[in-house]
Scaffold this motif. Structure first.
Motif, PDB file in Angstrom:
ATOM      1  N   SER A  90       9.956 -13.957   0.273  1.00  0.00           N
ATOM      2  CA  SER A  90      10.318 -14.899   1.816  1.00  0.00           C
ATOM      3  C   SER A  90      10.304 -13.816   2.162  1.00  0.00           C
ATOM      4  N   SER A  91      10.971 -12.660   2.070  1.00  0.00           N
ATOM      5  CA  SER A  91      10.881 -11.116   3.058  1.00  0.00           C
ATOM      6  C   SER A  91       9.345 -10.667   3.368  1.00  0.00           C
ATOM      7  N   ASN A  92       8.775 -10.214   2.347  1.00  0.00           N
ATOM      8  CA  ASN A  92       7.790  -9.187   2.253  1.00  0.00           C
ATOM      9  C   ASN A  92       8.043  -7.546   3.434  1.00  0.00           C
ATOM     10  N   ASP A  93       8.969  -7.609   3.178  1.00  0.00           N
ATOM     11  CA  ASP A  93       9.413  -5.966   3.801  1.00  0.00           C
ATOM     12  C   ASP A  93       8.017  -4.963   3.147  1.00  0.00           C
ATOM     13  N   PHE A  94       7.855  -5.339   2.278  1.00  0.00           N
ATOM     14  CA  PHE A  94       6.515  -4.435   1.517  1.00  0.00           C
ATOM     15  C   PHE A  94       5.836  -3.949   2.927  1.00  0.00           C
ATOM     16  N   HIS A  95       5.142  -5.281   2.981  1.00  0.00           N
ATOM     17  CA  HIS A  95       4.004  -5.015   3.935  1.00  0.00           C
ATOM     18  C   HIS A  95       4.479  -4.760   5.431  1.00  0.00           C
ATOM     19  N   LYS A  96       5.025  -4.798   5.374  1.00  0.00           N
ATOM     20  CA  LYS A  96       5.429  -4.184   7.257  1.00  0.00           C
ATOM     21  C   LYS A  96       4.907  -3.486   7.991  1.00  0.00           C
ATOM     22  N   PRO A  97       4.896  -2.885   8.905  1.00  0.00           N
ATOM     23  CA  PRO A  97       4.216  -4.460  10.049  1.00  0.00           C
ATOM     24  C   PRO A  97       2.980  -4.929   9.775  1.00  0.00           C
ATOM     25  N   GLY A  98       2.739  -4.991   8.667  1.00  0.00           N
ATOM     26  CA  GLY A  98       1.420  -5.014   7.857  1.00  0.00           C
ATOM     27  C   GLY A  98       0.211  -6.179   8.915  1.00  0.00           C
ATOM     28  N   ARG A  99      -0.975  -5.545   8.852  1.00  0.00           N
ATOM     29  CA  ARG A  99      -1.834  -6.367   9.495  1.00  0.00           C
ATOM     30  C   ARG A  99      -3.364  -6.806   8.520  1.00  0.00           C
ATOM     31  N   THR A 100      -3.253  -6.832   7.323  1.00  0.00           N
ATOM     32  CA  THR A 100      -4.010  -7.930   6.803  1.00  0.00           C
ATOM     33  C   THR A 100      -3.758  -8.459   5.967  1.00  0.00           C
ATOM     34  N   ARG A 101      -4.780  -9.899   6.349  1.00  0.00           N
ATOM     35  CA  ARG A 101      -3.532 -11.130   5.105  1.00  0.00           C
ATOM     36  C   ARG A 101      -5.659 -11.460   4.713  1.00  0.00           C
ATOM     37  N   ILE A 102      -5.742 -12.380   3.610  1.00  0.00           N
ATOM     38  CA  ILE A 102      -6.142 -13.156   3.088  1.00  0.00           C
ATOM     39  C   ILE A 102      -5.764 -14.841   3.226  1.00  0.00           C
ATOM     40  N   ALA A 103      -6.337 -14.963   3.338  1.00  0.00           N
ATOM     41  CA  ALA A 103      -6.129 -16.971   3.498  1.00  0.00           C
ATOM     42  C   ALA A 103      -3.951 -17.304   4.075  1.00  0.00           C
ATOM     43  N   ASP A 104      -3.860 -15.664   4.982  1.00  0.00           N
ATOM     44  CA  ASP A 104      -2.618 -15.630   5.976  1.00  0.00           C
ATOM     45  C   ASP A 104      -2.140 -15.548   5.519  1.00  0.00           C
ATOM     46  N   ILE A 105      -2.688 -14.507   4.021  1.00  0.00           N
ATOM     47  CA  ILE A 105      -1.224 -13.696   2.770  1.00  0.00           C
ATOM     48  C   ILE A 105      -1.035 -12.370   3.131  1.00  0.00           C
ATOM     49  N   PRO A 106      -0.034 -11.894   3.463  1.00  0.00           N
ATOM     50  CA  PRO A 106      -0.295  -9.987   3.573  1.00  0.00           C
ATOM     51  C   PRO A 106      -0.693  -9.241   2.580  1.00  0.00           C
ATOM     52  N   VAL A 107      -1.387  -8.678   2.603  1.00  0.00           N
ATOM     53  CA  VAL A 107      -1.724  -8.061   0.821  1.00  0.00           C
ATOM     54  C   VAL A 107      -2.269  -6.293   1.994  1.00  0.00           C
ATOM     55  N   ARG A 108      -2.246  -5.543   0.247  1.00  0.00           N
ATOM     56  CA  ARG A 108      -2.007  -4.612   0.379  1.00  0.00           C
ATOM     57  C   ARG A 108      -3.379  -4.015  -0.533  1.00  0.00           C
ATOM     58  N   LEU A 109      -4.863  -3.650  -0.290  1.00  0.00           N
ATOM     59  CA  LEU A 109      -5.480  -3.789  -1.144  1.00  0.00           C
ATOM     60  C   LEU A 109      -5.924  -2.645  -0.602  1.00  0.00           C
ATOM     61  N   GLY A 110      -6.038  -1.387   0.502  1.00  0.00           N
ATOM     62  CA  GLY A 110      -7.061  -0.571   0.760  1.00  0.00           C
ATOM     63  C   GLY A 110      -6.406   1.083   0.242  1.00  0.00           C
ATOM     64  N   PRO A 111      -7.488   1.058   1.148  1.00  0.00           N
ATOM     65  CA  PRO A 111      -7.499   3.118   0.008  1.00  0.00           C
ATOM     66  C   PRO A 111      -6.319   2.955  -0.370  1.00  0.00           C
ATOM     67  N   ALA A 112      -6.339   4.027  -0.646  1.00  0.00           N
ATOM     68  CA  ALA A 112      -4.885   4.561  -1.315  1.00  0.00           C
ATOM     69  C   ALA A 112      -4.313   5.853  -0.584  1.00  0.00           C
ATOM     70  N   GLU A 113      -3.076   6.449  -0.044  1.00  0.00           N
ATOM     71  CA  GLU A 113      -2.734   7.000  -0.102  1.00  0.00           C
ATOM     72  C   GLU A 113      -1.083   7.250  -0.639  1.00  0.00           C
ATOM     73  N   LEU A 114      -1.285   8.911  -0.564  1.00  0.00           N
ATOM     74  CA  LEU A 114       0.277   9.417  -1.368  1.00  0.00           C
ATOM     75  C   LEU A 114       2.005   9.099  -0.611  1.00  0.00           C
ATOM     76  N   VAL A 115       2.623   8.628  -0.955  1.00  0.00           N
ATOM     77  CA  VAL A 115       4.142   7.679  -0.014  1.00  0.00           C
ATOM     78  C   VAL A 115       5.323   8.125  -1.321  1.00  0.00           C
ATOM     79  N   ASP A 116       6.005   8.497  -0.723  1.00  0.00           N
ATOM     80  CA  ASP A 116       7.465   8.829  -1.212  1.00  0.00           C
ATOM     81  C   ASP A 116       8.178   7.829  -1.769  1.00  0.00           C
ATOM     82  N   VAL A 117       8.594   8.409  -2.858  1.00  0.00           N
ATOM     83  CA  VAL A 117       9.398   7.320  -3.633  1.00  0.00           C
ATOM     84  C   VAL A 117      11.021   7.876  -3.678  1.00  0.00           C
ATOM     85  N   GLY A 118      11.586   6.631  -3.571  1.00  0.00           N
ATOM     86  CA  GLY A 118      13.441   7.065  -3.409  1.00  0.00           C
ATOM     87  C   GLY A 118      13.263   7.074  -5.178  1.00  0.00           C
ATOM     88  N   LYS A 119      14.592   7.328  -5.753  1.00  0.00           N
ATOM     89  CA  LYS A 119      14.912   7.393  -7.056  1.00  0.00           C
ATOM     90  C   LYS A 119      16.303   7.067  -6.430  1.00  0.00           C
TER      91      LYS A 119
END
Length: 310
Positions: free
Chosen positions: A99-128
């Motif tokens: 319903s919200s899909n905040d993980f994809h924002k400010p997303g630029r990539t879509r398939i069938a108007d659905i936001p996706v994150r399937l591109g090359p990998a990058e290292l990111v921080d994780v909160g614990k």
């Protein structure tokens, strides 16, 4: 590519929205595997089992932000605060069916108007988050977007369990349902007594909300104007000072325009860790998922997880 699909996301509409995405993905990846676990526990087992042989290049959370958080926690090992053995070569990807899909924002990539994150990998921080529960036990959960305590956490809890009019709105107009939930919670909101302690600062006055961010986007269309990025090794800790309903509504209206720092209600810190100690057990939200806690310590794990880029 391994896809963990939650068909119940977004009021049960996820499966229908997934079909054209699946068709497009199968055209590019003949080794695509799709799993639809019966519950969260089974989903975690499927993810962990994939590391026991040849781990997939990408593990895709297909659903909402809660599904991304579930897969994240199946990947991470609390004993090392790193991906589990065998998971090092896998990147976390996502298909936004929620319903919200905040993980994809400010997303630029879509398939069938659905936001996706399937591109090359990058290292990111994780909160614990190391949480002390009301029964005296301690538990660890990880998050990628943000944590909150106060009005936003209460709103997430209400939204996740929406019934009646808000439940009906949720299946038809997510932003309208979020606004209705916010208004309902503001009507009954009382300032939260919580001590917020950083590495060299402490905030003890009652608050409306505290957000601990690795992403500025939250709760649908709201977003902060503070500088945090996914891989900068810091949290933004954004405190909404206690105020009356009218001033809270004004603050929220500003957040829909990405305006926070200039508000008289805003107190902002940047830090690598923060402790939350409410006067009584309170809901803690992590990427939209709620846990009732006595206290919690949140810390940044810098660049420990491979995540597919936008």
């Amino acid at each position: 590519m391994l896809v963990i699909l939650n068909p119940q996301s977004n009021a049960g509409t996820a499966l229908q929205r997934w079909r054209p995405v699946e068709h497009a993905l199968r055209e590019r990846d003949t080794d695509l595997t799709v799993e639809m676990p019966s519950d969260a526990e089974q989903a975690a087992k499927v993810v962990r089992a994939s590391f026991e042989s040849e781990a997939p290049d990408v593990i895709v959370a297909a659903g909402g932000d809660g599904m991304v958080n579930l897969v994240l926690n199946a990947i991470m090992d609390p004993e090392t605060d790193r991906p589990r053995r065998g998971a090092e070569r896998s990147a976390l990807g996502a298909v936004g069916l929620g319903s919200s899909n905040d993980f994809h924002k400010p997303g630029r990539t879509r398939i069938a108007d659905i936001p996706v994150r399937l591109g090359p990998a990058e290292l990111v921080d994780v909160g614990k988050a190391t949480m002390l529960l009301p029964d005296g036990t301690r538990t660890v959960r990880y998050f990628l977007l943000n944590a909150s305590m106060g009005l936003v956490a209460a709103g997430n809890h209400s939204f996740n369990h929406a019934r009646g009019l808000i439940g009906w709105l949720k299946s038809r107009n997510v932003e309208a349902a979020i606004i209705a939930t916010a208004l309902s919670n503001i009507a009954t909101h009382k300032p939260l007594a919580v001590q917020v302690r950083g590495s060299d600062w402490v905030h003890t006055a009652p608050i409306t909300n505290v957000g601990v961010l690795k992403s500025v986007h939250f709760a649908g269309g709201m977003y902060y104007d503070t500088p945090v990025t996914r891989a900068d090794g810091r949290f933004d800790i954004n405190i909404w000072e206690a105020a009356g309903r009218a001033r809270i509504l004004g603050l929220i209206a500003g957040l829909y325009r990405g305006k926070f720092v200039g508000s008289a209600l805003a107190t902002c810190h940047r830090d690598t860790s923060v402790e939350l100690r409410p006067a009584a057990p309170a809901p803690l939200e992590l990427d939209g998922e709620i846990t009732i806690v006595e206290s919690a310590r949140l810390e940044v794990l810098p660049q420990v997880l491979k995540v597919c880029a936008l």
